[in-house]
Design a protein around this motif. Sequence first.
Motif, mmCIF file in Angstrom:
data_model
loop_
_atom_site.group_PDB
_atom_site.id
_atom_site.type_symbol
_atom_site.label_atom_id
_atom_site.label_comp_id
_atom_site.label_asym_id
_atom_site.label_seq_id
_atom_site.Cartn_x
_atom_site.Cartn_y
_atom_site.Cartn_z
ATOM 1 N N UNK A 64 -16.563 -23.835 -28.629
ATOM 2 C CA UNK A 64 -15.886 -23.315 -27.449
ATOM 3 C C UNK A 64 -16.873 -23.156 -26.284
ATOM 4 N N UNK A 65 -18.093 -22.736 -26.618
ATOM 5 C CA UNK A 65 -19.072 -22.491 -25.564
ATOM 6 C C UNK A 65 -19.498 -23.770 -24.858
ATOM 7 N N UNK A 66 -19.329 -24.912 -25.520
ATOM 8 C CA UNK A 66 -19.652 -26.192 -24.873
ATOM 9 C C UNK A 66 -18.816 -26.382 -23.609
ATOM 10 N N UNK A 67 -17.507 -26.160 -23.751
ATOM 11 C CA UNK A 67 -16.599 -26.332 -22.615
ATOM 12 C C UNK A 67 -16.903 -25.300 -21.539
ATOM 13 N N UNK A 68 -17.110 -24.052 -21.977
ATOM 14 C CA UNK A 68 -17.380 -22.968 -21.032
ATOM 15 C C UNK A 68 -18.707 -23.181 -20.315
ATOM 16 N N UNK A 69 -19.705 -23.674 -21.050
ATOM 17 C CA UNK A 69 -21.017 -23.917 -20.445
ATOM 18 C C UNK A 69 -20.919 -24.928 -19.310
ATOM 19 N N UNK A 70 -20.202 -26.001 -19.557
ATOM 20 C CA UNK A 70 -20.027 -27.014 -18.509
ATOM 21 C C UNK A 70 -19.256 -26.443 -17.330
ATOM 22 N N UNK A 71 -18.220 -25.662 -17.636
ATOM 23 C CA UNK A 71 -17.413 -25.060 -16.565
ATOM 24 C C UNK A 71 -18.229 -24.064 -15.751
ATOM 25 N N UNK A 72 -19.143 -23.349 -16.403
ATOM 26 C CA UNK A 72 -19.922 -22.320 -15.698
ATOM 27 C C UNK A 72 -20.825 -22.916 -14.629
ATOM 28 N N UNK A 73 -21.258 -24.173 -14.846
ATOM 29 C CA UNK A 73 -22.066 -24.830 -13.828
ATOM 30 C C UNK A 73 -21.307 -24.996 -12.520
ATOM 31 N N UNK A 74 -19.984 -25.104 -12.621
ATOM 32 C CA UNK A 74 -19.125 -25.210 -11.437
ATOM 33 C C UNK A 74 -18.666 -23.822 -10.986
ATOM 34 N N UNK A 75 -18.395 -22.952 -11.948
ATOM 35 C CA UNK A 75 -17.887 -21.608 -11.629
ATOM 36 C C UNK A 75 -18.853 -20.801 -10.773
ATOM 37 N N UNK A 76 -20.168 -21.016 -10.946
ATOM 38 C CA UNK A 76 -21.139 -20.248 -10.158
ATOM 39 C C UNK A 76 -21.066 -20.594 -8.678
ATOM 40 N N UNK A 77 -20.399 -21.699 -8.358
ATOM 41 C CA UNK A 77 -20.203 -22.043 -6.944
ATOM 42 C C UNK A 77 -18.897 -21.451 -6.408
ATOM 43 N N UNK A 78 -18.119 -20.828 -7.316
ATOM 44 C CA UNK A 78 -16.855 -20.199 -6.934
ATOM 45 C C UNK A 78 -16.946 -18.673 -6.942
ATOM 46 N N UNK A 79 -17.746 -18.140 -7.856
ATOM 47 C CA UNK A 79 -17.907 -16.693 -7.975
ATOM 48 C C UNK A 79 -19.330 -16.384 -8.404
ATOM 49 N N UNK A 126 -22.709 -14.971 -10.483
ATOM 50 C CA UNK A 126 -23.172 -14.932 -11.871
ATOM 51 C C UNK A 126 -22.884 -13.566 -12.481
ATOM 52 N N UNK A 127 -23.055 -12.520 -11.694
ATOM 53 C CA UNK A 127 -22.860 -11.172 -12.226
ATOM 54 C C UNK A 127 -21.429 -10.971 -12.714
ATOM 55 N N UNK A 128 -20.458 -11.390 -11.936
ATOM 56 C CA UNK A 128 -19.062 -11.223 -12.336
ATOM 57 C C UNK A 128 -18.752 -12.018 -13.601
ATOM 58 N N UNK A 129 -19.295 -13.216 -13.690
ATOM 59 C CA UNK A 129 -19.075 -14.038 -14.878
ATOM 60 C C UNK A 129 -19.711 -13.402 -16.115
ATOM 61 N N UNK A 130 -20.881 -12.799 -15.929
ATOM 62 C CA UNK A 130 -21.565 -12.170 -17.049
ATOM 63 C C UNK A 130 -20.871 -10.873 -17.478
ATOM 64 N N UNK A 131 -20.289 -10.159 -16.527
ATOM 65 C CA UNK A 131 -19.500 -8.972 -16.873
ATOM 66 C C UNK A 131 -18.295 -9.367 -17.730
#
Length: 393
Positions: free
Chosen positions: A55-70, A72-77
């Motif tokens: 599952x983390x494979x998909x999330x890891x790839x998505x997080x590379x894009x998500x950090x440009x939307x929101x 890092x702190x919010x994602x880590x929370x």
Amino acid sequence: MNKSNKIRIIISIIAISFIQGLQFSISPVLGQIRESYPGVSVSMVQMLITAPALCSMVVALASGVLVMKTSKKKLLLFAGFVAGITGFIPFLSDSFSLLFFSRACYGIALGLACTLNTAVVAEFFQGDERVSVMGIQSASIGAGMVFITTLGGVLGAIDFRAAYFLHIIGFLSLAVIAFCLPDTGKTGSPGGKGVRLNGKVLRISLLGMVVFLFLITYTTNISMHLEGKIAGDSTVAGLLTGTFSGAQIVMGLILGSVVKITGKYTLPAAMMLFSAGGILLILYPENIAMLMAGGALCGFSQGMFVPRAMCEVSDAVAPAAAAMAAACFTCFMCFGQTISPFVLNTVSGLIFQTVTTGHVYLIAVSAMAVAAAVVFIWKSIWESEKTTEMKGA
């Protein structure tokens, strides 16, 4: 940035690392889980450790894009919340399917933590300081694993389900991140530039997949590898997993000094440490002292390989692309973990006509040694030629 702020960021990094350590919360009780669900195959039980990686494979790839939307702190929370809540899902029903589902969902937290932990280090630290902090990150993952697996073994002696309560750590990490980590907003990438990866990131990521195909065998097999008087003892299994993690802590703390000695050969040296440790596991399945020595060498291997590889991928790209580079490495690494039980158990069956932990370790040790030799040659020849070309230019 003043020293006080750096300390708070490092504390946040440690909290994130503890979220990662929860991947192994049930490692000491895999044997008991197997006994409680006799109709479930060995590979599926082992997948409770590696399923989060899928599952983390998909999330890891998505997080590379998500950090440009929101931020890092919010994602880590959010990662802390998911890590906490997934520990309580299995209590809803005594079902292996539900347990497997909860472990897979934990992969969301794992993917975010693995990727963004490296991105946080890359954002706030540079040069030799980055290597040292990456070592601290690795050490804190090891510290989390020591605490989690050792306590998991103790709780498992009461009931294997008690190990699920360790996921309270997710909520505690959430609180620490909320208090200590600065919110720097979303990652900027002017004109879309700076988020490009390169060949070096892909090569190291592929290597990470190969290494973790074999390295994860220590954790997924150790509780079922014990023989003689210690067979089936969850406390001993927890101790051995804790030894692995403790060695990772030590290596993380001294990584800066080790890298100065091993230089460009740090990665193959780390791989050979696993092979050396695996040999001890194969030869002494009844001897706690030798098993601990083998576990320590395997822990040194992971504590050396992961932070150094993460440094290499983050150094290979522009700062804005650090999260994406880390995501790429994490994705390949997690894929190697995910397929490990099925691949190695299948190969063991084909070669030895039976699947035993000893055979799996033998295959992993041999293959890792061959891979280390290939990487050593690559570093000796290919990278030396590149350096010569750069000097000539």
